[in-house]
Design a protein around this motif. Structure first.
Motif, short mmCIF file in Angstrom:
data_model
loop_
_atom_site.label_atom_id
_atom_site.label_comp_id
_atom_site.label_asym_id
_atom_site.label_seq_id
_atom_site.Cartn_x
_atom_site.Cartn_y
_atom_site.Cartn_z
N UNK A 1 -4.51 3.28 0.87
CA UNK A 1 -4.93 4.67 1.08
C UNK A 1 -6.43 4.77 0.87
N UNK A 2 -7.06 5.72 1.54
CA UNK A 2 -8.51 5.88 1.46
C UNK A 2 -8.99 6.10 0.04
N UNK A 3 -8.21 6.84 -0.75
CA UNK A 3 -8.64 7.17 -2.11
C UNK A 3 -8.21 6.15 -3.15
N UNK A 4 -7.63 5.04 -2.71
CA UNK A 4 -7.29 3.97 -3.64
C UNK A 4 -8.56 3.43 -4.27
N UNK A 5 -8.63 3.41 -5.58
CA UNK A 5 -9.89 3.04 -6.24
C UNK A 5 -9.88 1.62 -6.80
N UNK A 6 -8.72 1.14 -7.27
CA UNK A 6 -8.70 -0.16 -7.95
C UNK A 6 -8.84 -1.33 -6.99
N UNK A 7 -8.03 -1.34 -5.95
CA UNK A 7 -8.02 -2.43 -4.98
C UNK A 7 -7.94 -1.79 -3.61
N UNK A 8 -9.10 -1.53 -3.01
CA UNK A 8 -9.18 -0.77 -1.78
C UNK A 8 -9.42 -1.72 -0.61
N UNK A 9 -8.57 -1.64 0.39
CA UNK A 9 -8.64 -2.57 1.52
C UNK A 9 -8.57 -1.77 2.83
N UNK A 10 -9.52 -2.05 3.72
CA UNK A 10 -9.60 -1.30 4.98
C UNK A 10 -9.79 -2.27 6.13
N UNK A 11 -9.02 -2.06 7.20
CA UNK A 11 -9.13 -2.87 8.40
C UNK A 11 -9.89 -2.08 9.45
N UNK A 12 -11.04 -2.60 9.88
CA UNK A 12 -11.87 -1.91 10.84
C UNK A 12 -11.20 -1.92 12.22
N UNK A 13 -11.13 -0.75 12.85
CA UNK A 13 -10.58 -0.63 14.19
C UNK A 13 -11.76 -0.60 15.17
#
Length: 223
Positions: A209-221
């Protein structure tokens, strides 16, 4: 009262045509006043386990597993935070966007950092020196960020052996890259990944989730 945070950034398989499918950028963040404590605690773990040198994902083996196991436990037990972005390099099309790979690199670092930069705080950003071009990249990135942000006190390159937290970023990012590529040959690495996923409550190949603070993972589209 304004707080200051330090970001320790690393990158993996980021060269455009290195034969690897993914480009990853990541950082570990900590409040400035906690920095000394974290460095000391991780160094104490190194001494306890007779571990010499830098922490690296590539160094994880059966004999080193107890040390890395404790380091992962330490990360999840503290205020340290991790963020990473993943880019599928098969979808790169720099010509269509009129950009070089260096331009793209700056844009992706911007995406990595700006979601965690807030106007009420100050930031020191440190990037792992990879080659002779790292200083140029750091200057370019600083200019890129300063178009929109005026609370970045420092942006500079350092060598990873100077920072326990930059080394930790390498380990966490390495775990993501390892699983994304479907590698599973080293049991100790598989066990570290399973431990991270138990703490996260989800596979590390899925965005958070965007607001995940501890371990934040995002896949660029890339469109």
């Amino acid at each position: 009262m304004t707080k200051t945070y330090n970001f320790y950034c690393d990158e993996s398989t980021h060269i455009e045509k290195d034969g690897q499918p993914y480009m990853l950028l990541s950082f570990i963040s900590t409040s400035y006043h906690q920095l000394k404590i974290h460095n000391e605690n991780i160094r104490e773990l190194k001494i306890k386990h007779h571990y010499k040198g830098e922490m690296k994902w590539s160094s994880i083996s059966k004999s080193q597993y107890p040390f890395y196991n404790q380091v992962i436990e330490y990360f999840f037990a503290t205020d340290l935070q991790f963020r990473a972005i993943v880019i599928d390099k098969s979808k790169l099309n720099h010509e269509a966007f009129g950009q070089s790979h260096d331009d793209f690199y700056d844009k992706m670092y911007f995406q990595l950092l700006t979601k965690k930069i807030f106007p009420e705080n100050n930031y020191n950003i440190y990037i792992d020196i990879k080659d002779t071009h790292s200083y140029k990249k750091a200057r370019s990135l600083k200019q890129y960020l300063e178009r929109d942000y005026h609370n970045i006190r420092t942006l500079q390159v350092i060598r990873s052996y100077e920072s326990e937290l930059m080394q930790l970023s390498d380990v966490l990012m390495g775990a993501i890259n390892y699983k994304l590529r479907g590698l599973n040959r080293v049991t100790a690495k598989n066990n570290i990944i399973e431990k991270i996923e138990r703490h996260c409550g989800r596979p590390i190949t899925q965005k958070t989730f965007k607001d995940e603070s501890k371990f934040n993972l995002f896949f660029i589209d890339l469109k």
